[in-house]
Design a protein around this motif. Sequence first.
Motif, PDB file in Angstrom:
ATOM      1  N   ARG A   1       0.823  -1.212   0.000  1.00  0.00           N
ATOM      2  CA  ARG A   1       0.000   0.000   0.000  1.00  0.00           C
ATOM      3  C   ARG A   1       0.856   1.262   0.000  1.00  0.00           C
ATOM      4  NH1 ARG A   1      -5.392  -1.042   1.356  1.00  0.00           N
ATOM      5  NH2 ARG A   1      -5.757  -3.217   2.013  1.00  0.00           N
TER       6      ARG A   1
ATOM      7  N   THR B   1      -3.774   8.962  -2.449  1.00  0.00           N
ATOM      8  CA  THR B   1      -4.054   7.516  -2.523  1.00  0.00           C
ATOM      9  C   THR B   1      -3.507   6.790  -1.296  1.00  0.00           C
ATOM     10  OG1 THR B   1      -2.021   7.147  -3.799  1.00  0.00           O
ATOM     11  CG2 THR B   1      -4.055   7.547  -5.036  1.00  0.00           C
TER      12      THR B   1
ATOM     13  N   LYS C   1      -4.076   2.985  -0.176  1.00  0.00           N
ATOM     14  CA  LYS C   1      -4.588   2.250  -1.324  1.00  0.00           C
ATOM     15  C   LYS C   1      -3.561   1.213  -1.765  1.00  0.00           C
ATOM     16  CE  LYS C   1      -8.389   4.717  -2.013  1.00  0.00           C
ATOM     17  NZ  LYS C   1      -9.757   4.158  -1.972  1.00  0.00           N
TER      18      LYS C   1
ATOM     19  N   ARG D   1      -6.320  -7.588  -8.720  1.00  0.00           N
ATOM     20  CA  ARG D   1      -5.411  -6.475  -8.502  1.00  0.00           C
ATOM     21  C   ARG D   1      -5.935  -5.271  -9.273  1.00  0.00           C
ATOM     22  NH1 ARG D   1      -5.128 -10.039 -11.742  1.00  0.00           N
ATOM     23  NH2 ARG D   1      -4.134  -9.979 -13.762  1.00  0.00           N
ATOM     24  N   TYR D   2      -5.329  -4.117  -9.028  1.00  0.00           N
ATOM     25  CA  TYR D   2      -5.775  -2.878  -9.653  1.00  0.00           C
ATOM     26  C   TYR D   2      -4.694  -2.348 -10.588  1.00  0.00           C
ATOM     27  CZ  TYR D   2      -9.514  -2.819  -6.196  1.00  0.00           C
ATOM     28  OH  TYR D   2     -10.606  -3.148  -5.433  1.00  0.00           O
TER      29      TYR D   2
ATOM     30  N   ASN E   1      -7.598   2.542  -7.207  1.00  0.00           N
ATOM     31  CA  ASN E   1      -8.335   1.333  -6.833  1.00  0.00           C
ATOM     32  C   ASN E   1      -9.818   1.420  -7.176  1.00  0.00           C
ATOM     33  OD1 ASN E   1      -6.497   0.404  -3.773  1.00  0.00           O
ATOM     34  ND2 ASN E   1      -5.837   0.611  -5.882  1.00  0.00           N
TER      35      ASN E   1
ATOM     36  N   ARG F   1     -10.094  -2.726 -11.747  1.00  0.00           N
ATOM     37  CA  ARG F   1      -9.812  -4.014 -11.126  1.00  0.00           C
ATOM     38  C   ARG F   1      -9.681  -5.096 -12.186  1.00  0.00           C
ATOM     39  NH1 ARG F   1     -13.788  -4.279  -7.710  1.00  0.00           N
ATOM     40  NH2 ARG F   1     -15.160  -5.542  -9.029  1.00  0.00           N
TER      41      ARG F   1
END
Length: 712
Positions: free
Chosen positions: A600, A608, A611, A644-645, A650, A655
């Motif tokens: 993250r 972010t 995130k 996952r992004y 996100n 995604r």
Amino acid sequence: MTSAFVRLSVLEERSFWKSDFIGMYLNRSLRTYRSFVCLLLLISNGLEMKAIAVQDQGTDGRQTALPTDTLNGTSMQEVAVAGVYTPGAVTSTKPVQKMQRAEMERLGLTTLADAVKLFVGAEVHDYGGIGGMKTVSVRSLGAHHTAVSYDGLTLSNTQAGQIDIGRYQLDGVAEVSMAVGAPDNLLQTARHYASGGVVSVVSECPRFERNQKSEWRARLRGGSYGLLAPSLRYACHMNSGMMLWADAMMMRADGCYPFTLKNAGTTSREKRTNTDVLSWQGELNIHHTFRDSSTLKLKGSYYDSERGLPGAVILYNPFSDDRLWEREGFAQALYNKQFNAHWALRSGAKYTHTRSHFEGSNPVYPDGVQTDHSRQDEAYVTATVKWTPHCGLTFALAEDVSVNLLHSNIYINTDLDVPNPCRTTSLTALSGRYQTGRLQADASLVGTWAVEHVEAGDEPPVRHHLSPTVGLSYRLLADRSLFVRALLKHTFRMPSFNDTYYRRMGNPNLRPERANEYNIGVTWNGRPFAWMRYLSLTVDGYYNHVHDKIVAFPSAYVWRMANFGKVGIYGFDVTLATDIPLGRNFSMALTASYTGQDARDADKRSATYDKLLPYTPRSHGSASAIVHSPWVDLGYSVHSSSERYSSAQNKGSERLDAYAEHTLTASRALELKRCCVDLGLAVHNFTNAHYEIIQYYPMPGRSVQGTAQITF
């Protein structure tokens, strides 16, 4: 995988190593029998014991006849001793994984990217198709923190800062390994010590059987999407101490595979375009062993390719006409010398020349068209001295010096502002190892000094930094292969030339990335069941923290490279490996690995914050199984990843779905009178899964490849 079980006696393993029992057993044997021959070999990475006292059968099913006693006497009844192999990955202070050529062939792996993605903790970013770029990141640190070593010296791309591992074929490769931190050997280059992770490739040396002086090997691989890849090797003994071999490879494919396009709730079947590739590669190797047992290894390599760069498939527009031409050649020399029991030297030199030419048309380019030319040159020298003043205590000092030049039409602000940078880098690594009883302690300190000069524009400041590493491994039980290990490593990543100078985005004032790696783990190896040759298990928990991460950041109508934010990565890795005999000439090798992680944005000032990082799945893993029989070897492998992004926001539209790619293989080796023939068949992604690793870059579905090889 190499068999870890050797049959010498049915005697209990623990009592076998007791010196009193050995003496009693040998004395009794000498009185009863007139001759007894037993040879124990301790070979590389642990206790791989080979005996020439009884007939031994390996995992390949071949049996080796033992020399018979020429004296008349009473024959000895065969007995067996169970010895359990302890691999180096278990005893090392840092996570290390290896894959041998036999395993790669039986699993149908053809490129370096195919092999690396089966390692735990490795993330291969694949832009799809044979022509798409493929880079590797170890434990989500990024491709820039991962070094790729080829026969002892690292590959270099200072312009991009990362290596495309998809272009390296496995035809002439004997071993691929990956180490978190650095390889376990102290006698290595300073670049290895300075890297957050190292992927190492070792070339296959010729094995002259039947007292041959020369050997030819021809290989042909072909399959779906127009794939055709022939290769040829010639090897010969030039004299008693010199060996030469040459490899030539070609690969072509159109790569036009079908894929499913999903958009706005609708789906359609499309075909990928501009994924063709045509590459030529040649290598020449000369190995010489001198009378004092020192060795000199010379290598020359040339690579030439033209490929299409598949574009992103957005809004039903799969079109891309970007083309890339690359030419790269390098020559390297590596010298090893063991002076005595206390002193050893390893030195090397390498020169690399790379040219690339890019052409493309796209509305995002200025005037709709872009043409880039670049030329990279690197001169690199390295030397490492190892000193062992006392048994169990070893020191090493490594020094690397490199000079990198880039000539390009890529500019920062105007057509006249062409920097053509020259970077001089010095890396100094002081390392030590203390080993006594159950404890092994490693430590190193890497000093980095780098200076750059440019022909136009601003010069970056002089950079210098110290990066320490400490590693420990402790054997918990004296008679069991149960270890606990810990690692603390600090790395320092210089900005690439693209980060610093690329048109309108480059920033000469970038600060280098700094990363801290923490690892603690438990490893075990043993034989818990009689029907199992060995079982190896490793469990590692880790935390990585990156400061001054280099990212592209929007600023005043354009994107610009900047140091922005911190990254926190928590995770754990688990690996499992075993070898099970299934009867006479039958065996099965199983491996499995799993990574769970949480990566993250750790900068509270960031929009972010907290995130997930782009393209960092919460979990991914792999498994493989190889069944050996006298008729055919069967292989199965699977590689999977969770959701996952594609960006740090996100969002739901960013995604990417989870996926699993399965591969089935079958291979057979035929020993003929004057030659050896190897046949193989592989079905990749046999479930025909449709997925993306990079968003808008669809991956191929089911494909079939066949391989035929003859050696004589």
